[in-house]
Design a protein around this motif. Sequence first.
Motif, mmCIF file in Angstrom:
data_model
loop_
_atom_site.group_PDB
_atom_site.id
_atom_site.type_symbol
_atom_site.label_atom_id
_atom_site.label_comp_id
_atom_site.label_asym_id
_atom_site.label_seq_id
_atom_site.Cartn_x
_atom_site.Cartn_y
_atom_site.Cartn_z
ATOM 1 N N HIS A 79 -49.766 71.319 8.504
ATOM 2 C CA HIS A 79 -50.164 71.574 6.906
ATOM 3 C C HIS A 79 -51.148 70.528 6.491
ATOM 4 O O HIS A 79 -51.045 69.205 6.745
ATOM 5 C CB HIS A 79 -49.091 71.423 5.965
ATOM 6 N N CYS A 88 -41.820 68.647 0.717
ATOM 7 C CA CYS A 88 -41.615 69.417 1.988
ATOM 8 C C CYS A 88 -40.298 68.996 2.233
ATOM 9 O O CYS A 88 -39.958 67.549 2.156
ATOM 10 C CB CYS A 88 -42.534 69.001 2.799
ATOM 11 N N LYS A 90 -38.235 68.511 5.655
ATOM 12 C CA LYS A 90 -38.257 68.814 7.013
ATOM 13 C C LYS A 90 -36.976 68.288 7.748
ATOM 14 O O LYS A 90 -36.698 67.115 7.608
ATOM 15 C CB LYS A 90 -39.456 68.062 7.531
ATOM 16 N N TYR A 97 -45.505 65.872 -1.260
ATOM 17 C CA TYR A 97 -46.972 66.590 -0.892
ATOM 18 C C TYR A 97 -47.831 66.441 -2.135
ATOM 19 O O TYR A 97 -47.644 66.931 -3.174
ATOM 20 C CB TYR A 97 -46.558 68.164 -0.784
ATOM 21 N N HIS A 111 -37.831 73.802 8.168
ATOM 22 C CA HIS A 111 -38.556 73.016 7.038
ATOM 23 C C HIS A 111 -38.683 74.209 5.825
ATOM 24 O O HIS A 111 -38.596 75.489 5.918
ATOM 25 C CB HIS A 111 -40.061 72.735 7.658
ATOM 26 N N ILE A 113 -41.140 74.308 1.722
ATOM 27 C CA ILE A 113 -42.123 73.627 0.981
ATOM 28 C C ILE A 113 -42.000 74.090 -0.484
ATOM 29 O O ILE A 113 -41.903 75.232 -0.689
ATOM 30 C CB ILE A 113 -43.760 74.311 1.700
#
Length: 131
Positions: A79, A88, A90, A97, A111, A113
């Motif tokens: 990304h 995010c 993960k 972000y 993950h 987002i």
Amino acid sequence: MKTDTQFFEAFEHGTLLVEGKSVHLGKLDWWNHPKFEGVALKHLVTSAQSEGAFSFHLVRIAPHKAIQTHVHENELETHEVIGGSGYCIKEGSTFSYATGTMSIFPKKTEHSIHADEKGLYLLAKFFPALC
């Protein structure tokens, strides 16, 4: 300095040089994600153009929407945040972000987002190609 979405808009309406020709990216369609409400994709480079090696996609996540937890079994994903903001998750850790953030997800990495009130704009790349 460019505004928060000018980078995204530059790619949305930019040019792809491939196979001895120029493709106007503004003519490519946006696709609503089949699983995640408020998420749209524009396939900039597909498997057909890269002989399956990679694919590039613009991703637009509406304010307060998300790409929920998922895994890509066979693809490494990257990304590049080119507008908006959010976070995010993960493998259980949360990362901010914002424009200029880059991340890498090896295959089989769980993950998700999430966009904040500004929405989130990404350039997502997959190796090998997702589509």
